[in-house]
Design a protein around this motif. Structure first.
Motif, mmCIF file in Angstrom:
data_model
loop_
_atom_site.group_PDB
_atom_site.id
_atom_site.type_symbol
_atom_site.label_atom_id
_atom_site.label_comp_id
_atom_site.label_asym_id
_atom_site.label_seq_id
_atom_site.Cartn_x
_atom_site.Cartn_y
_atom_site.Cartn_z
ATOM 1 N N GLU A 103 0.729 4.344 -3.039
ATOM 2 C CA GLU A 103 1.112 5.445 -2.367
ATOM 3 C C GLU A 103 -0.440 5.499 -1.873
ATOM 4 O OE1 GLU A 103 3.013 8.092 -2.150
ATOM 5 O OE2 GLU A 103 4.014 7.139 -3.702
ATOM 6 N N ARG A 104 -0.643 4.326 -1.007
ATOM 7 C CA ARG A 104 -2.176 4.338 -0.093
ATOM 8 C C ARG A 104 -1.718 4.732 1.713
ATOM 9 N NH1 ARG A 104 -5.231 0.397 -2.955
ATOM 10 N NH2 ARG A 104 -6.385 -0.393 -1.268
ATOM 11 N N ASN A 105 -1.149 5.358 1.866
ATOM 12 C CA ASN A 105 0.002 5.594 3.171
ATOM 13 C C ASN A 105 -1.743 5.451 4.357
ATOM 14 O OD1 ASN A 105 2.072 6.118 2.264
ATOM 15 N ND2 ASN A 105 1.502 7.490 0.903
ATOM 16 N N ASP A 106 -2.106 6.219 4.407
ATOM 17 C CA ASP A 106 -3.274 6.485 5.941
ATOM 18 C C ASP A 106 -3.848 4.754 5.801
ATOM 19 O OD1 ASP A 106 -3.117 8.872 5.516
ATOM 20 O OD2 ASP A 106 -5.154 9.071 5.035
ATOM 21 N N GLU A 107 -3.467 4.195 4.670
ATOM 22 C CA GLU A 107 -4.147 2.475 4.808
ATOM 23 C C GLU A 107 -3.174 1.731 5.130
ATOM 24 O OE1 GLU A 107 -6.554 0.867 1.411
ATOM 25 O OE2 GLU A 107 -6.177 3.215 0.616
ATOM 26 N N LEU A 111 0.623 -1.030 0.141
ATOM 27 C CA LEU A 111 -0.203 -0.121 -0.072
ATOM 28 C C LEU A 111 0.983 1.238 0.097
ATOM 29 C CD1 LEU A 111 -2.509 -1.133 2.335
ATOM 30 C CD2 LEU A 111 -3.543 -0.438 0.115
ATOM 31 N N SER A 112 1.702 1.337 0.881
ATOM 32 C CA SER A 112 2.660 2.253 1.000
ATOM 33 C C SER A 112 3.470 2.646 -0.347
ATOM 34 C CB SER A 112 3.390 2.447 2.609
ATOM 35 O OG SER A 112 4.502 1.133 2.248
ATOM 36 N N ASN A 149 -1.650 3.070 -9.876
ATOM 37 C CA ASN A 149 -0.865 3.560 -9.268
ATOM 38 C C ASN A 149 -1.219 5.345 -9.236
ATOM 39 O OD1 ASN A 149 -0.292 1.250 -8.481
ATOM 40 N ND2 ASN A 149 2.408 1.735 -8.442
#
Length: 488
Positions: free
Chosen positions: A89-93, A84-85, A322
């Motif tokens: 680029e889904r850093n909150d998840e 995810l990170s 992405n």
């Protein structure tokens, strides 16, 4: 026991061991079809799908392992967070996954370390420091956690405290030689911040000697092999490759050059244009070379137009997945300078941003960075000088055949006049004019680099001419550069 299930499972294990991940994925799907309730099979499928860069499918396989009550759910959460990170680029998840991991197992060290790293990436110093302290509560001798915590303390102005903590831990002892090297690199940077330059260089030298001693002989820097690679790349591209390929997707801005040449700062500034999405250090080109173009660059001789289109489409599929809807995306993988010929074959209209920094500043910064196994030419200053010479030779060839398609941004000029340099770069890259000062404060972006906190600081010229603080220690490197024609 289902003998066919056992046979398929064993075959999948062999494929994983041999690095044949696509074959392993196909076998594991057969395994799961026979026993969908087996959580380890779902975990293994998530792993191999991640290796083939099928990230959404990997996330779902890992999620199914969790639903099936896999025995080590904290490890699944850490793997999901990495995807995810680092790739989506889904850093909150990703943060939520890591916090789920430590909730399930507060003693799971990788989760605390990765949470600290993620918090550094997004600019949350206090949250990062808290995660690293929790890691040290699990493993007090862990060098990475203590060194990164020291970097945050230096960033916050407590350089003396950082030095004392690292020196004390070195006296007590670390968990491994890797950890000792981490502590020494951290100490070297803290001593540098305190302007205790001879001591800083001594600590860094000791750290590099440890890394060199741990590196297996086949993985050590081979000067002759590097020279052959550059020779072969120059021979493979005597002129600009022909045959334009139609591109349906975002315009790519490839940022490359030596590591430690200012590429992170330059990407962040280019990314302040409203049309540009920051991609970071994408692994797509090096992975493409490793998986589909070995031996390299000899394999390029048999590359057909259809092959090139397939490679290009695979690359763009990952980028559009992405960064949906993006018009321009940066790919800041510094060592893509090796692959400019390939990039221009797949993307003839590609914009190449070449980051350039004074040779001795670059070499010093390389020497001070703990690349561990990732990069093998930084253990010794003379190897770093040799690699730099080969980089310079290859870049001269690319510039000769691609001309203005390669836009060079000099770091030392950038730090003196960032707004002017980046505005000029936007224009040279074909981007429309944009309002705003590239050096103005803004919401903290995601920055993945060991010099994270330096990259977040206001742009200044303190890193230009930094080598002069180590003039005596760098005298042999300076002499070698002068012998090559100067330019240090």
């Amino acid at each position: 026991m289902d003998e066919e299930w056992a046979r398929l499972d064993a075959a999948a294990g062999r494929s994983i061991g041999q690095g044949r991940y696509a074959d392993a994925a196909a076998l594991l799907r057969q395994v799961i079809a026979r026993r969908p309730d087996h959580p380890d099979s779902w975990f293994n499928l998530g792993y191999v799908l991640r290796q083939t860069r099928a990230y959404p499918d990997a996330l779902e396989a890992y999620a199914e392992a969790l639903r099936r009550d896999v025995s080590a759910p904290e490890a699944v959460h850490v793997n999901r967070a990495a995807i995810l990170s680092e790739y989506m680029e889904r850093n909150d998840e990703a943060e939520a996954e890591l916090r789920a991991a430590v909730a399930k197992n507060p003693k799971f060290l990788p989760a605390w370390l990765n949470l600290g790293g993620l918090m550094e990436d997004v600019g949350k110093a206090d949250a990062a420091a808290d995660a690293y302290r929790k890691a040290l509560g699990v493993a007090p001798g862990n060098g990475r956690a203590r060194a990164r915590l020291a970097a945050i303390r230096v960033h916050k102005g407590d350089t003396g405290g950082a030095i004392r903590d690292l020196e004390q831990r070195l006296q007590i002892g670390a968990d491994s030689q890797d950890d000792v090297a981490e502590l020494l690199f951290g100490l070297g940077h803290a001593l540098d911040a305190a302007r205790r330059y001879p001591e800083a260089f001594a600590a860094i030298t000791q750290a590099n000697r440890i890394n060199a001693a741990m590196r297996p002989a086949p993985r050590r820097y081979d000067r002759a092999a590097q020279e052959r690679l550059v020779d072969d790349l120059i021979a493979a591209f005597p002129a600009r490759p022909g045959g334009p390929l139609a591109v349906d997707g975002p315009e790519m801005l490839f940022i490359c050059g030596m590591f430690r040449s200012g590429s992170t700062v330059i990407e962040q500034l280019l990314g302040r244009h409203p049309l540009v999405r920051i991609g970071g250090e994408l692994e797509l080109i090096p992975t493409m070379v490793l998986d589909r173009l070995t031996p390299y660059p000899a394999a390029l001789q048999s590359l057909t137009d259809d092959d090139a289109r397939a490679l290009r489409d695979t690359y763009l599929h990952m980028v559009t997945t992405n960064f949906p809807g993006a018009l321009y995306v940066t790919d800041k993988r510094p060592d893509n300078f090796l692959h400019i010929g390939l990039i221009k074959t797949l993307f003839p209209a590609a914009r190449i941003v070449h980051t350039e920094r004074a040779a001795l500043d670059t070499i010093l910064s390389l020497y001070f960075m703990n690349f561990a196994e990732a990069i093998n030419y930084t253990d010794r200053l003379d190897d770093a000088v040799h690699y730099f010479a080969q980089y310079r030779r290859l870049m001269a060839h690319w510039q000769a055949i691609f001309g203005d398609d390669i836009q060079t941004i000099a770091y030392d000029r950038l730090v003196q006049a960032p707004a002017t340099v980046i505005a000029d770069a936007w224009a040279a890259l074909g981007l429309p004019a944009a309002d705003g000062d590239p050096n103005a404060e803004r919401a903290a972006p995601v920055i993945r680099t060991p010099s994270n906190w330096n990259a977040r600081s206001a742009i200044h010229g303190q890193s230009s001419g930094r080598w002069k603080n180590y003039a005596a220690e760098l005298a042999p490197a300076r002499a070698a550069l002068e012998a090559m024609g100067g330019g240090y």
